[in-house]
Every structure is written in structure tokens, then in C-alpha cells.
Design a protein around this motif. Structure first.
Motif, mmCIF file in Angstrom:
data_model
loop_
_atom_site.group_PDB
_atom_site.id
_atom_site.type_symbol
_atom_site.label_atom_id
_atom_site.label_comp_id
_atom_site.label_asym_id
_atom_site.label_seq_id
_atom_site.Cartn_x
_atom_site.Cartn_y
_atom_site.Cartn_z
ATOM 1 N N SER A 168 -37.921 19.184 -45.522
ATOM 2 C CA SER A 168 -36.991 19.908 -44.645
ATOM 3 C C SER A 168 -36.551 21.221 -45.284
ATOM 4 C CB SER A 168 -35.761 19.044 -44.351
ATOM 5 O OG SER A 168 -36.133 17.822 -43.766
ATOM 6 N N LEU A 169 -36.274 21.175 -46.581
ATOM 7 C CA LEU A 169 -35.829 22.373 -47.283
ATOM 8 C C LEU A 169 -36.927 23.429 -47.327
ATOM 9 C CD1 LEU A 169 -33.709 23.861 -48.944
ATOM 10 C CD2 LEU A 169 -34.557 22.680 -50.983
ATOM 11 N N VAL A 170 -38.140 23.010 -47.658
ATOM 12 C CA VAL A 170 -39.259 23.954 -47.729
ATOM 13 C C VAL A 170 -39.524 24.574 -46.354
ATOM 14 C CG1 VAL A 170 -41.747 24.161 -48.115
ATOM 15 C CG2 VAL A 170 -40.342 22.849 -49.715
ATOM 16 N N SER A 171 -39.512 23.762 -45.321
ATOM 17 C CA SER A 171 -39.748 24.268 -43.965
ATOM 18 C C SER A 171 -38.675 25.275 -43.564
ATOM 19 C CB SER A 171 -39.773 23.104 -42.969
ATOM 20 O OG SER A 171 -40.806 22.191 -43.265
ATOM 21 N N SER A 172 -37.436 24.977 -43.904
ATOM 22 C CA SER A 172 -36.332 25.882 -43.572
ATOM 23 C C SER A 172 -36.460 27.203 -44.319
ATOM 24 C CB SER A 172 -34.990 25.224 -43.912
ATOM 25 O OG SER A 172 -34.851 23.996 -43.247
ATOM 26 N N LEU A 173 -36.847 27.117 -45.581
ATOM 27 C CA LEU A 173 -37.023 28.339 -46.379
ATOM 28 C C LEU A 173 -38.156 29.198 -45.829
ATOM 29 C CD1 LEU A 173 -36.549 26.921 -49.995
ATOM 30 C CD2 LEU A 173 -35.030 28.500 -48.792
ATOM 31 N N VAL A 174 -39.219 28.555 -45.379
ATOM 32 C CA VAL A 174 -40.341 29.307 -44.802
ATOM 33 C C VAL A 174 -39.891 30.062 -43.551
ATOM 34 C CG1 VAL A 174 -42.579 29.102 -43.656
ATOM 35 C CG2 VAL A 174 -42.129 27.808 -45.745
ATOM 36 N N VAL A 175 -39.131 29.391 -42.694
ATOM 37 C CA VAL A 175 -38.629 30.053 -41.485
ATOM 38 C C VAL A 175 -37.693 31.203 -41.861
ATOM 39 C CG1 VAL A 175 -37.268 29.760 -39.377
ATOM 40 C CG2 VAL A 175 -38.857 27.976 -40.084
ATOM 41 N N LEU B 100 -32.656 29.182 -28.931
ATOM 42 C CA LEU B 100 -31.361 29.715 -28.499
ATOM 43 C C LEU B 100 -30.538 30.195 -29.692
ATOM 44 C CD1 LEU B 100 -30.415 27.017 -25.821
ATOM 45 C CD2 LEU B 100 -31.407 29.279 -25.433
ATOM 46 N N ILE B 101 -30.576 29.430 -30.779
ATOM 47 C CA ILE B 101 -29.821 29.808 -31.980
ATOM 48 C C ILE B 101 -30.412 31.065 -32.608
ATOM 49 C CG2 ILE B 101 -29.269 29.107 -34.344
ATOM 50 C CD1 ILE B 101 -29.016 26.231 -33.291
ATOM 51 N N TYR B 102 -31.731 31.101 -32.746
ATOM 52 C CA TYR B 102 -32.378 32.283 -33.330
ATOM 53 C C TYR B 102 -32.117 33.517 -32.473
ATOM 54 C CZ TYR B 102 -35.039 28.961 -36.208
ATOM 55 O OH TYR B 102 -35.407 27.972 -37.088
ATOM 56 N N ASN B 103 -32.167 33.336 -31.166
ATOM 57 C CA ASN B 103 -31.930 34.449 -30.255
ATOM 58 C C ASN B 103 -30.534 35.025 -30.457
ATOM 59 O OD1 ASN B 103 -31.227 35.557 -27.269
ATOM 60 N ND2 ASN B 103 -33.429 35.585 -27.599
ATOM 61 N N ALA B 104 -29.566 34.134 -30.626
ATOM 62 C CA ALA B 104 -28.185 34.580 -30.831
ATOM 63 C C ALA B 104 -28.025 35.290 -32.176
ATOM 64 C CB ALA B 104 -27.237 33.388 -30.746
ATOM 65 N N ILE B 105 -28.652 34.750 -33.216
ATOM 66 C CA ILE B 105 -28.529 35.355 -34.549
ATOM 67 C C ILE B 105 -29.185 36.732 -34.580
ATOM 68 C CG2 ILE B 105 -29.220 35.157 -36.974
ATOM 69 C CD1 ILE B 105 -28.986 32.123 -36.675
ATOM 70 N N LEU B 106 -30.391 36.826 -34.030
ATOM 71 C CA LEU B 106 -31.096 38.111 -34.035
ATOM 72 C C LEU B 106 -30.379 39.149 -33.182
ATOM 73 C CD1 LEU B 106 -34.837 36.942 -33.807
ATOM 74 C CD2 LEU B 106 -33.552 37.648 -35.833
ATOM 75 N N SER B 107 -29.674 38.694 -32.155
ATOM 76 C CA SER B 107 -28.951 39.634 -31.289
ATOM 77 C C SER B 107 -27.788 40.298 -32.022
ATOM 78 C CB SER B 107 -28.430 38.915 -30.042
ATOM 79 O OG SER B 107 -27.387 38.011 -30.370
ATOM 80 N N LEU B 108 -27.333 39.683 -33.109
ATOM 81 C CA LEU B 108 -26.237 40.269 -33.890
ATOM 82 C C LEU B 108 -26.683 41.496 -34.671
ATOM 83 C CD1 LEU B 108 -24.628 36.985 -35.313
ATOM 84 C CD2 LEU B 108 -23.849 38.347 -33.362
ATOM 85 N N LYS B 109 -28.011 41.592 -34.894
ATOM 86 C CA LYS B 109 -28.606 42.730 -35.607
ATOM 87 C C LYS B 109 -27.977 42.938 -36.990
ATOM 88 C CE LYS B 109 -29.879 45.132 -31.343
ATOM 89 N NZ LYS B 109 -31.282 44.682 -31.416
ATOM 90 N N ILE B 110 -27.720 41.842 -37.672
ATOM 91 C CA ILE B 110 -27.195 41.939 -39.031
ATOM 92 C C ILE B 110 -28.358 42.075 -40.010
ATOM 93 C CG2 ILE B 110 -25.077 40.667 -38.552
ATOM 94 C CD1 ILE B 110 -26.363 38.151 -39.560
ATOM 95 N N PRO B 111 -28.135 42.640 -41.195
ATOM 96 C CA PRO B 111 -29.217 42.811 -42.179
ATOM 97 C C PRO B 111 -29.858 41.474 -42.549
ATOM 98 C CG PRO B 111 -27.284 44.077 -42.813
ATOM 99 C CD PRO B 111 -26.865 43.214 -41.665
ATOM 100 N N THR C 109 -31.952 29.970 -42.268
ATOM 101 C CA THR C 109 -32.394 28.873 -43.138
ATOM 102 C C THR C 109 -31.418 27.701 -43.088
ATOM 103 O OG1 THR C 109 -33.472 30.438 -44.646
ATOM 104 C CG2 THR C 109 -32.996 28.241 -45.510
ATOM 105 N N ALA C 110 -30.129 28.021 -43.195
ATOM 106 C CA ALA C 110 -29.102 26.973 -43.225
ATOM 107 C C ALA C 110 -29.037 26.199 -41.913
ATOM 108 C CB ALA C 110 -27.742 27.594 -43.533
ATOM 109 N N LEU C 111 -29.174 26.894 -40.791
ATOM 110 C CA LEU C 111 -29.092 26.222 -39.494
ATOM 111 C C LEU C 111 -30.382 25.483 -39.148
ATOM 112 C CD1 LEU C 111 -27.173 28.930 -37.406
ATOM 113 C CD2 LEU C 111 -26.278 26.796 -38.360
ATOM 114 N N SER C 112 -31.481 25.912 -39.728
ATOM 115 C CA SER C 112 -32.759 25.240 -39.466
ATOM 116 C C SER C 112 -32.854 23.911 -40.211
ATOM 117 C CB SER C 112 -33.931 26.137 -39.883
ATOM 118 O OG SER C 112 -33.941 27.343 -39.154
#
Length: 256
Positions: free
Chosen positions: A182-189, A134-145, A154-157
Motif C-alpha cells: 500500500s505504501l509503495v503504491s501510494s508513493l508511486v501515485v 474525485l479527490i484527485y480532481n479536487a486537489i489538482l483544482s487547488l493548483k498548489i505546488p 500520497t497520504a490520501l491514497s
């Protein structure tokens, strides 16, 4: 008052909060969702007070707050009719109640092992994936660079990875290894989200792809922490990733 009654009250109050947000003007709805997320943490702190201390058990407040925020921001993408939004309110109320029971198991298991722990981990895992979708969907819908969306993703993950990994050892202190994982996983995403900027994938497909990445990273990380990271386990998770990538490839409209 029993814990179960507290959980029911929290679920009811938060569901009413979502209904109330609909009567606000659009400029105030985002702020209201943020406030409702804070209220979620407060209500969960109240509900789980006996099991929460000034230690890593406070991590149990992360997923409920993010779940509220995730459902809240996804709400704006729904059609503005009762047939689309009523099921979401019901889903949210049931999700909050399930989270109440799950987080209660974690706080109790931080003191002593109980039989419901494995089931709670499974429920927490699924709700983490739903929340991040749900969070990713909302972020991607903003269509920001990508230089704006990738750090945000990364920060929210990170908090959700941290809480998800913590449910395995359930230690009172957060270890350095847990933070690094946790940090490495977030950076990968976050890096994967950059690739989506150059991939003509639809909003839903992109969100699913990021969520599957979380599924693989969180699943493998938890298996590692449980010392169950066998070759077969790695193959199973990677197979899911490969199949989703193939599906994403064929679901993409390459014609522009």
C-alpha cells in the motif's frame, strides 16, 4: 432491524446531509463535509456492527468515509444549479447504498466465504477509482505546488490502497506485506502527481491519469495477492496505461 433497512436509513440520512450542507455559508461547508464523512463512518459502524470487530474489519469504514469526502469536495466544482447537483445527490445516495452492501459482504467474508465476494470486490474496486478521481480532481483544482499536492495525494491514497488490497486476503490482522504494498503504491501515485506539475494537462486529464495509475497499481497488487499475476494480466494493465498516456499526450495543449 434488518441490515438492509439499516443500509437504506444510512443512505437516506447521508443524502439528506448533503442537501443540508447547501444551506450553509461557504466558510462552513468544508467543515460540514468533514463532519458528514465522520457521520458516514459512524452510520456504517452501526449498520455493520455484527460483522465488525477490533481488527482489520474496521478497514471497511475507510472507503465510505472517503467516498463522502470525495463527493463533497467535488461538489464545489459543480455549477450551482439543480440540474447539476440533483444527479450528484442521487449518485451519492446510490453509491452509499452500494457501498453498504459491498462492505457487508467483506465483513461476512472475513468469517466465511460467500458467493458474492468476487462481485463485491469488483464494486469496491470501481468505487475506489471513482472516489480517488474525485479527490484527485479536487486537489489538482487547488493548483498548489507539487511539494504540497504530492504528499497530500500520497497520504490520501494510502488508506484506500490498504483497504483495496485487504479485500483480497480478508485477514483479521493487517500483514506487513499489505502495508508495504500500500505504501509503495501510494508513493508511486504521489511521484506521478509530481510529473503532472510539469505537464500542461487539463484538470480532468490529470485526474484521469492519476486514477488510471491507481487502476494499474491496485489491479496488479490484487492479482499478486490472489497469486494470479500472470504475464497476460500484466500486459493488459500496462496496455491500458500506455493507451491512456498516449491519449493524454494528444489531449494536452502544448502551445501554452
Amino acid at each position: 432491524m434488518t441490515k438492509r433497512r439499516k443500509f437504506l436509513i444510512a443512505s437516506f440520512v447521508l443524502s439528506l446531509g448533503f442537501v443540508g450542507i447547501q444551506f450553509l455559508d461557504n466558510p462552513y461547508k468544508i467543515d460540514a463535509i468533514f463532519v458528514l464523512s465522520l457521520v458516514t463512518s459512524i452510520l456504517f459502524l452501526w449498520s455493520l456492527w455484527e460483522g465488525i470487530g477490533k481488527n482489520s474489519t474496521l478497514l471497511t469504514l475507510i472507503l465510505p468515509a472517503f467516498f463522502t469526502g470525495g463527493v463533497g469536495v467535488f461538489w464545489f466544482l459543480l455549477p450551482s444549479n439543480v440540474f447539476a447537483r440533483l444527479p450528484m445527490i442521487i449518485f451519492y445516495g446510490l453509491g452509499i447504498y452500494a457501498l453498504s452492501l459491498t462492505m457487508n459482504v467483506f465483513t461476512v467474508s472475513a468469517v466465511r466465504t460467500i458467493a458474492l465476494l468476487r462481485a463485491a470486490r469488483g464494486v469496491g474496486f470501481v468505487l475506489t477509482l471513482i472516489t480517488l478521481f474525485l479527490i484527485y480532481n479536487a486537489i489538482l483544482s487547488l493548483k498548489i505546488p507539487f511539494w504540497g499536492s504530492a504528499p497530500l495525494i500520497t497520504a490520501l491514497s494510502f488508506p484506500l490502497f490498504l483497504q483495496g488490497f485487504w479485500t483480497i486476503p480478508l485477514d483479521k490482522k493487517i500483514s506487513k506485506d499489505l502495508l508495504i504494498l500500500s505504501l509503495v503504491s501510494s508513493l508511486v501515485v504521489g511521484e506521478i502527481s509530481v510529473s503532472l506539475f510539469f505537464w500542461p494537462a487539463t484538470l480532468v486529464v490529470g485526474s484521469i491519469f492519476l486514477t488510471v495509475a491507481v487502476y494499474i497499481l491496485l489491479g496488479l497488487g490484487q492479482a499478486k495477492l490472489e497469486q494470479r499475476l500472470f504475464r497476460q494480466t500484466v500486459r493488459e494493465y500496462l496496455l491500458v496505461g500506455i493507451l491512456v498516456f498516449i491519449g493524454m499526450f494528444f489531449a494536452t495543449h502544448w502551445g501554452g
